[in-house]
Write a protein that holds these residues in place. Structure first.
Motif, PDB file in Angstrom:
ATOM      1  N   ASP A 199       0.821  -1.208   0.000  1.00  0.00           N
ATOM      2  CA  ASP A 199       0.000   0.000   0.000  1.00  0.00           C
ATOM      3  C   ASP A 199       0.859   1.264   0.000  1.00  0.00           C
ATOM      4  O   ASP A 199       0.468   2.305  -0.542  1.00  0.00           O
ATOM      5  CB  ASP A 199      -0.910   0.029   1.223  1.00  0.00           C
ATOM      6  N   GLY A 200       2.035   1.164   0.623  1.00  0.00           N
ATOM      7  CA  GLY A 200       2.925   2.314   0.720  1.00  0.00           C
ATOM      8  C   GLY A 200       3.435   2.789  -0.629  1.00  0.00           C
ATOM      9  O   GLY A 200       3.808   3.959  -0.774  1.00  0.00           O
ATOM     10  N   ILE A 201       3.454   1.912  -1.618  1.00  0.00           N
ATOM     11  CA  ILE A 201       3.889   2.315  -2.963  1.00  0.00           C
ATOM     12  C   ILE A 201       2.950   3.385  -3.519  1.00  0.00           C
ATOM     13  O   ILE A 201       3.394   4.378  -4.102  1.00  0.00           O
ATOM     14  CB  ILE A 201       3.981   1.088  -3.892  1.00  0.00           C
ATOM     15  N   LYS A 202       1.669   3.206  -3.325  1.00  0.00           N
ATOM     16  CA  LYS A 202       0.695   4.215  -3.749  1.00  0.00           C
ATOM     17  C   LYS A 202       0.909   5.509  -2.970  1.00  0.00           C
ATOM     18  O   LYS A 202       0.858   6.611  -3.545  1.00  0.00           O
ATOM     19  CB  LYS A 202      -0.723   3.705  -3.519  1.00  0.00           C
ATOM     20  N   ALA A 203       1.169   5.390  -1.669  1.00  0.00           N
ATOM     21  CA  ALA A 203       1.345   6.574  -0.826  1.00  0.00           C
ATOM     22  C   ALA A 203       2.526   7.415  -1.289  1.00  0.00           C
ATOM     23  O   ALA A 203       2.422   8.643  -1.396  1.00  0.00           O
ATOM     24  CB  ALA A 203       1.520   6.157   0.629  1.00  0.00           C
ATOM     25  N   PHE A 204       3.661   6.770  -1.574  1.00  0.00           N
ATOM     26  CA  PHE A 204       4.831   7.579  -1.930  1.00  0.00           C
ATOM     27  C   PHE A 204       4.816   8.030  -3.387  1.00  0.00           C
ATOM     28  O   PHE A 204       5.458   9.032  -3.731  1.00  0.00           O
ATOM     29  CB  PHE A 204       6.148   6.880  -1.573  1.00  0.00           C
ATOM     30  N   SER A 205       4.086   7.333  -4.237  1.00  0.00           N
ATOM     31  CA  SER A 205       4.128   7.688  -5.659  1.00  0.00           C
ATOM     32  C   SER A 205       2.999   8.612  -6.094  1.00  0.00           C
ATOM     33  O   SER A 205       3.183   9.419  -7.015  1.00  0.00           O
ATOM     34  CB  SER A 205       4.092   6.424  -6.518  1.00  0.00           C
ATOM     35  N   GLU A 206       1.846   8.526  -5.452  1.00  0.00           N
ATOM     36  CA  GLU A 206       0.674   9.257  -5.933  1.00  0.00           C
ATOM     37  C   GLU A 206       0.293  10.459  -5.078  1.00  0.00           C
ATOM     38  O   GLU A 206      -0.542  11.276  -5.507  1.00  0.00           O
ATOM     39  CB  GLU A 206      -0.525   8.310  -6.045  1.00  0.00           C
ATOM     40  N   THR A 207       0.861  10.613  -3.906  1.00  0.00           N
ATOM     41  CA  THR A 207       0.522  11.753  -3.058  1.00  0.00           C
ATOM     42  C   THR A 207       1.101  13.032  -3.634  1.00  0.00           C
ATOM     43  O   THR A 207       2.281  13.091  -3.981  1.00  0.00           O
ATOM     44  CB  THR A 207       1.048  11.545  -1.630  1.00  0.00           C
ATOM     45  N   ASP A 208       0.273  14.053  -3.705  1.00  0.00           N
ATOM     46  CA  ASP A 208       0.703  15.362  -4.191  1.00  0.00           C
ATOM     47  C   ASP A 208       0.995  16.254  -2.981  1.00  0.00           C
ATOM     48  O   ASP A 208       0.098  16.578  -2.205  1.00  0.00           O
ATOM     49  CB  ASP A 208      -0.397  15.980  -5.052  1.00  0.00           C
ATOM     50  N   PHE A 209       2.265  16.639  -2.839  1.00  0.00           N
ATOM     51  CA  PHE A 209       2.703  17.440  -1.697  1.00  0.00           C
ATOM     52  C   PHE A 209       2.835  18.927  -2.032  1.00  0.00           C
ATOM     53  O   PHE A 209       3.409  19.681  -1.252  1.00  0.00           O
ATOM     54  CB  PHE A 209       4.066  16.939  -1.197  1.00  0.00           C
ATOM     55  N   THR A 210       2.317  19.336  -3.163  1.00  0.00           N
ATOM     56  CA  THR A 210       2.501  20.722  -3.597  1.00  0.00           C
ATOM     57  C   THR A 210       2.017  21.720  -2.551  1.00  0.00           C
ATOM     58  O   THR A 210       2.746  22.659  -2.184  1.00  0.00           O
ATOM     59  CB  THR A 210       1.764  20.965  -4.925  1.00  0.00           C
ATOM     60  N   ASP A 211       0.815  21.530  -2.057  1.00  0.00           N
ATOM     61  CA  ASP A 211       0.277  22.461  -1.064  1.00  0.00           C
ATOM     62  C   ASP A 211       1.042  22.395   0.253  1.00  0.00           C
ATOM     63  O   ASP A 211       1.200  23.410   0.938  1.00  0.00           O
ATOM     64  CB  ASP A 211      -1.206  22.187  -0.821  1.00  0.00           C
TER      65      ASP A 211
END
Length: 277
Positions: A199-211
């Motif tokens: 599940d962590g693969i989705k967390a690190f690859s798809e999370t947008d940290f721009t804001d």
């Protein structure tokens, strides 16, 4: 060393070394590792009088192998639980790779009230790794699907192949390969839970940290190797440094993703200089 129980009942393992009245330095590990990945840096800073803290993310290392909550919001909230349990204030938060994403999300959402003095993102995943319409230079989802397939098919072999190859740049001609480093990566990865790491693969690859990056006001150091084969520099550090209010970028020619291990002497000296500045 001890455990703290989060609001949703998850036991998070943490290390807490050094004088309790010293300035804290909190280290956040990358995927799929544990706080042990920071051994070198923690020993370096505790020897210089700092209080050093690191936690195993939920599902990783010695923390509970729970089924759910393997996303950046929970990771940041878990960090906040450790911080409040230990009463940490004026801390420097340092994150590598996925841990850099945790630092960004934690600092933006939980870092007020004097909790965070400075932040460091090393080979970090922000702003976003995945290729999207808004991020055309990112990596295609097929790359991360490949990670998931390899983990599900033979996690033990996958966790030998990654450190033996691109993570530390051991696949480069003339690289000084360390079998101990490879096996230590494998040991840490296999100690965690397969579900959390999948599940962590989705967390690190798809999370947008721009804001998150835009919201961080404290001085933030962005460190990246220009031969990082895991988190390409063009769509991570170069963009993050521009989004931060008070960011400083330092690029290391030829350094790999795992440069905190392969070039610990250089990284430690630069971290110390930033912490003391």
């Amino acid at each position: 060393m001890g455990y703290v129980t989060t609001a949703d009942g998850v036991e998070i393992f943490y290390k807490d070394w050094g004088p309790r009245d010293a300035q804290p330095v909190f280290f956040h590990h990358g995927w799929p590792l544990s706080s042990d990945d920071w051994d070198n840096q923690m020993l370096f800073f505790v020897a210089r009088g700092y209080r050093v803290v690191a936690a195993d993310r939920r599902g990783h290392g010695r923390s509970a192998q729970v089924s759910d909550g393997h996303d950046m919001d929970h990771y940041a909230a878990d960090t906040a639980a450790v911080v409040e349990h230990l009463g940490l204030r004026n801390a420097i938060h340092i994150g590598h790779s996925t841990g850099g994403g945790v630092v960004a999300r934690y600092t933006a959402r939980h870092g007020g009230g004097g909790r965070v003095a400075r932040a460091v993102l090393i080979g970090a995943v922000p702003p976003i790794m995945l290729k999207t319409a808004a991020n055309p230079g990112g990596l295609p989802v097929e790359v991360f699907d490949g990670f998931r397939a390899a983990l599900a098919a033979n996690r033990a072999q996958f966790y030998l192949d990654v450190p033996a190859g691109p993570f530390y740049g051991f696949n480069r001609p003339g690289a000084a390969v360390s079998q101990g480093v490879i096996e230590n990566w494998w040991r840490q990865g296999m100690a965690g839970g397969a579900k959390a790491q999948y599940d962590g693969i989705k967390a690190f690859s798809e999370t947008d940290f721009t804001d998150d990056l835009k919201a961080i006001a404290v001085p933030t150091l962005v460190l990246h190797g220009d031969d990082d084969q895991i988190v390409p520099i063009a769509d991570s550090a170069l963009l993050s440094a521009k989004l931060l209010q008070n960011g400083t970028l330092k690029v290391y020619p030829g350094f790999p993703h795992g440069m905190c291990t392969t070039h610990a002497d250089v990284i430690n000296a630069d971290l110390l200089a930033f912490v003391k500045s």
